[in-house]
Structures are given as structure tokens and as C-alpha cells.
Design a protein around this motif. Structure first.
Motif, PDB file in Angstrom:
ATOM      1  N   GLU A   1     -10.263 -65.237 -14.441  1.00 16.10           N
ATOM      2  CA  GLU A   1     -10.072 -65.028 -13.009  1.00 16.10           C
ATOM      3  C   GLU A   1      -9.251 -63.763 -12.752  1.00 16.10           C
ATOM      4  O   GLU A   1      -8.193 -63.557 -13.349  1.00 16.10           O
ATOM      5  CB  GLU A   1      -9.368 -66.240 -12.391  1.00 16.10           C
ATOM      6  CG  GLU A   1      -9.253 -66.164 -10.878  1.00 16.10           C
ATOM      7  CD  GLU A   1      -8.652 -67.425 -10.276  1.00 16.10           C
ATOM      8  OE1 GLU A   1      -8.399 -67.426  -9.054  1.00 16.10           O
ATOM      9  OE2 GLU A   1      -8.427 -68.394 -11.038  1.00 16.10           O
ATOM     10  N   GLY A   2      -9.768 -62.921 -11.897  1.00 15.03           N
ATOM     11  CA  GLY A   2      -9.069 -61.689 -11.558  1.00 15.03           C
ATOM     12  C   GLY A   2      -9.427 -60.508 -12.430  1.00 15.03           C
ATOM     13  O   GLY A   2      -8.985 -59.387 -12.142  1.00 15.03           O
ATOM     14  N   TYR A   3     -10.219 -60.719 -13.476  1.00 13.99           N
ATOM     15  CA  TYR A   3     -10.577 -59.605 -14.361  1.00 13.99           C
ATOM     16  C   TYR A   3     -11.882 -58.973 -13.877  1.00 13.99           C
ATOM     17  O   TYR A   3     -12.880 -59.663 -13.668  1.00 13.99           O
ATOM     18  CB  TYR A   3     -10.685 -60.075 -15.813  1.00 13.99           C
ATOM     19  CG  TYR A   3      -9.333 -60.228 -16.443  1.00 13.99           C
ATOM     20  CD1 TYR A   3      -8.790 -59.217 -17.224  1.00 13.99           C
ATOM     21  CD2 TYR A   3      -8.567 -61.374 -16.216  1.00 13.99           C
ATOM     22  CE1 TYR A   3      -7.527 -59.344 -17.786  1.00 13.99           C
ATOM     23  CE2 TYR A   3      -7.300 -61.514 -16.769  1.00 13.99           C
ATOM     24  CZ  TYR A   3      -6.787 -60.495 -17.554  1.00 13.99           C
ATOM     25  OH  TYR A   3      -5.528 -60.617 -18.101  1.00 13.99           O
ATOM     26  N   ARG A   4     -11.834 -57.672 -13.738  1.00 13.39           N
ATOM     27  CA  ARG A   4     -12.954 -56.936 -13.175  1.00 13.39           C
ATOM     28  C   ARG A   4     -13.493 -55.926 -14.182  1.00 13.39           C
ATOM     29  O   ARG A   4     -12.941 -55.721 -15.252  1.00 13.39           O
ATOM     30  CB  ARG A   4     -12.519 -56.191 -11.893  1.00 13.39           C
ATOM     31  CG  ARG A   4     -12.045 -57.104 -10.770  1.00 13.39           C
ATOM     32  CD  ARG A   4     -13.193 -57.919 -10.190  1.00 13.39           C
ATOM     33  NE  ARG A   4     -12.796 -58.648  -8.987  1.00 13.39           N
ATOM     34  CZ  ARG A   4     -12.335 -59.890  -8.985  1.00 13.39           C
ATOM     35  NH1 ARG A   4     -12.192 -60.530 -10.144  1.00 13.39           N
ATOM     36  NH2 ARG A   4     -12.017 -60.494  -7.859  1.00 13.39           N
ATOM     37  N   GLY A   5     -14.556 -55.287 -13.789  1.00 11.51           N
ATOM     38  CA  GLY A   5     -15.163 -54.246 -14.599  1.00 11.51           C
ATOM     39  C   GLY A   5     -16.295 -53.614 -13.831  1.00 11.51           C
ATOM     40  O   GLY A   5     -16.423 -53.779 -12.612  1.00 11.51           O
TER      41      GLY A   5
END
Length: 372
Positions: A316-320
Motif C-alpha cells: 500500500e502506497g508504493y507506486r511506479g
């Protein structure tokens, strides 16, 4: 009798007289002074052609020889339902050019100590693995990624700290050049004669891999829960939902700066490393990918040798970014545990659909990529 005929004759005479006077009975006519009711003409509608019959599409079964890493039907018959192969390859300037890398279906680029990176190259067809150089030692996050694909893991040694423990509890089927009894590992004498350092000359003979695996006792078949494609592949090429992206610069270390340039004709992103095109030393092919993934995460120095801790789980909260076909889309990513597959979604939580073809995946610090 005469009287009867006389009566009939008299009646006939009377009828003739009435006809001559015009008083024969007729249907009464309507008065011409009354207005006739208006008649609205019926509209003439265009005649629509009858629609052609279109049968309901029948769901097409996936080709048996589908490469689960690319979504393309390229597997040899012997490789259908079998496990892929993951190989650790050096990627410092001193190791260039590597060979065997242009034939990989999926390439991870991961930072290690010293400001450099290494590749984890994956081959979906274990019968089509080439000779690969230079094979290097692994860090703990390399086998963690390989386990998510149920892959054979190929490396040449490891650091004897955390990595040794991870390899022990993962219980991977692996081939290690540091303890090789298979005959699959050797040193490239030509590179030695050219002045390459010893550590950059390790060769894995993938051509002989099928023969060795048949005699190894390793499980050959993929686990059932790993038998689906690694992505939700698009049936036709589609633009990611986001900004235009025809190029990017990616910094993964002080000596690991790459660029990717999009070629509209081939619909591929071509990789440079440093200031040069990154090419395979045997085939001469440039490294090029249909899909580029940048997974934002954290790194930290773990010991005095400069070895790194890398957050490979996301969540949760990890983007790319997912980059393909000239566009970039913000995504979310996670890997639940060591044996789980990487999972990608759009920012609103919908499964990510990916174009068929080869893919590149980098774990990078936020802000490490500049998109054009």
C-alpha cells in the motif's frame, strides 16, 4: 290465363316509362359543399438493410506454447508447462558487453554495492537458454524474485551474510558456479586474454541445460498456481492511460545510468548504458523492450561492505510507472511474500493490462527516473 299475361304486360310498360323519366333509384350522394377530410400522407421510411449475422465470439483458448513471460506463442514443444530459468548477470561497465542477454524474455535490473547494478535475466523456455556471460554472485533479493516465478536459479556464489540464509530457507532448485558438478559453468578464455577481470568471465552453458536437468532430479513442471501468464496481456497493443513518454533517463547508482528511447516503428524502447547502446556481445542485438516498469522503493546500506537492503515487497502506497507504446502510466505494485508473483494495478486498483513482448523491470528510488 289471358288476364295474367295482360297484368305482366302492363307492369313492363310502367317500368319503361319510369326509366325514361330518370327516376330510377340511386344511392344518395354526399353534398359537394361539405369539406373532404384531410388525408395525411404516410411518411416513406428508408429501408434499412438487414444486418449481417454476426455469431457470438467463441472464447479462444490460450495457445499451448504460450510463453508466460511475454504472452507470445514461442515455446518449443518440450518447454510447454515447464519451469523458466533465472540467471544473475553482471552489469558494471567493466563487464560489458555481456552475452546471452538479448535472448532473455524478462530482465530485472537491481542495485548492488559499489554504485553498480546486476541483471536477473529470465528465460521462459528452458530448452532455448543460450550461453550467458558474465555470471555473478547474488544478493538476497535475487533468489526472492526468482522464487516468485518458480524458476531454476543460476548464479556464481553469493555473499555469506543474509543471502546464504535466504538461499537456505527458500530451498530453490539452483545451479551455482561456485560448487558446480554439472559442467555447465566455465571461464571465457577469450575474455581473459582480452584483459577482463576474472570475475567478469563466468559463463553459463545454457545450451546443455535440458540434458543436465533431465538427470538432476529437479522438478521439471511448473507448479499449477504458476501456470498462468505473469501479466494480463492485451490481445492487441494498447496505450497506457497516462502521459506521453518517448524516452527516460534512469539512475540506479553512481555507475549505473541508463536511458531508454522509444522507436515508433518497432514500438520498442532501446536501452543505453552509460553513453553507449547496450548490446549483446554475441548476437550484436540491442537490448530493447516492449514494456518498461519502474518500481519505486527504498534502499539502505546494510553492512560495512556497502551491501544493500532493498524493499522488494512494496504494498500500500508504493507506486511506479508502466511505460509502453510511447506512454507512461502511474501504477501500484506489491509482492506479498517470497513465493508470490509481483502484482501490478492501476492507481484506482484495477488490474493492469500489459502489451505482449519482452519486459524490463527496475527497482528504483523515487525520483530516480526522468521521463520525456
Amino acid at each position: 290465363m289471358k288476364r295474367k299475361w295482360a297484368v305482366l304486360a302492363l307492369l313492363y310498360l310502367i317500368l319503361l316509362l319510369c326509366s325514361g323519366c330518370g327516376i330510377v333509384y340511386q344511392e344518395p350522394e354526399e353534398s359537394s359543399s361539405a369539406p373532404a377530410p384531410a388525408v395525411t400522407p404516410r411518411p416513406v421510411l428508408p429501408i434499412k438493410p438487414r444486418p449481417a449475422y454476426t455469431p457470438r465470439p467463441t472464447p479462444t483458448a490460450k495457445p499451448k506454447n504460450l510463453n508466460l513471460l511475454t504472452g507470445e506463442p514461442t515455446l518449443r514443444q518440450e518447454a510447454i508447462g515447464m519451469r523458466p530459468v533465472a540467471v544473475v548477470v553482471g552489469n558494471s561497465q567493466a563487464s560489458l558487453p555481456q552475452y546471452g542477454i538479448s535472448e532473455a524474455d524478462l530482465v530485472f535490473e537491481l542495485p548492488v554495492e559499489g554504485g553498480v547494478t546486476r541483471f536477473l535475466t529470465l528465460y521462459g523456455d528452458y530448452t532455448a537458454v543460450p550461453e550467458i556471460c558474465s555470471i555473478r554472485s547474488c544478493r538476497y533479493y535475487f533468489p526472492v524474485l526468482a522464487a516468485g516465478f518458480d524458476a531454476y536459479f543460476v548464479h556464481w556464489g553469493q555473499d555469506e551474510t543474509l543471502t546464504a540464509d535466504v538461499l537456505s530457507y527458500l530451498e530453490l532448485d539452483r545451479l551455482d558456479g561456485a560448487s558446480d558438478r554439472s559442467g555447465l559453468f566455465s571461464r571465457d578464455k577469450t575474455r581473459l586474454n582480452q584483459g577482463y577481470s576474472w570475475e567478469h568471465t563466468g559463463v553459463f552453458n545454457g545450451v546443455k541445460l535440458p540434458e543436465v536437468l533431465q538427470q538432476s532430479g529437479f522438478r521439471l513442471e511448473l507448479q499449477v498456481h504458476k501456470s498462468d501468464p505473469i501479466f494480463d496481456f492485451n490481445p492487441v497493443t494498447k496505450l497506457p492511460e497516462g502521459q506521453a513518454c518517448t524516452g527516460l533517463t534512469l539512475s540506479l547508482g553512481s555507475e549505473a545510468v541508463s536511458t531508454f528511447q522509444y522507436n515508433e516503428g518497432s514500438q520498442l524502447y532501446y536501452k543505453t548504458f552509460g553513453s553507449q547502446d547496450q548490446r549483446d556481445g554475441r548476437t550484436g542485438k540491442a537490448l530493447a523492450f516492449t514494456n518498461v516498469f519502474l518500481l519505486e522503493t527504498e534502499f539502505s546500506v546494510r553492512d560495512r561492505e556497502g551491501r544493500l537492503d532493498l524493499n522488494w515487497q512494496g504494498g500500500e502506497g508504493y507506486r511506479g510507472y508502466y511505460i509502453s507504446a510511447g506512454a507512461a502510466q502511474r501504477i501500484c505494485w506489491e509482492k506479498e511474500d517470497e513465493y508470490s508473483s509481483l502484482r501490478f494495478t492501476s492507481e484506482d486498483g484495477m488490474p493492469l493490462h500489459v502489451n505482449t513482448g519482452k519486459s524490463y523491470i527496475a527497482f528504483a528510488a523515487p525520483g530516480a527516473a526522468v521521463l520525456e
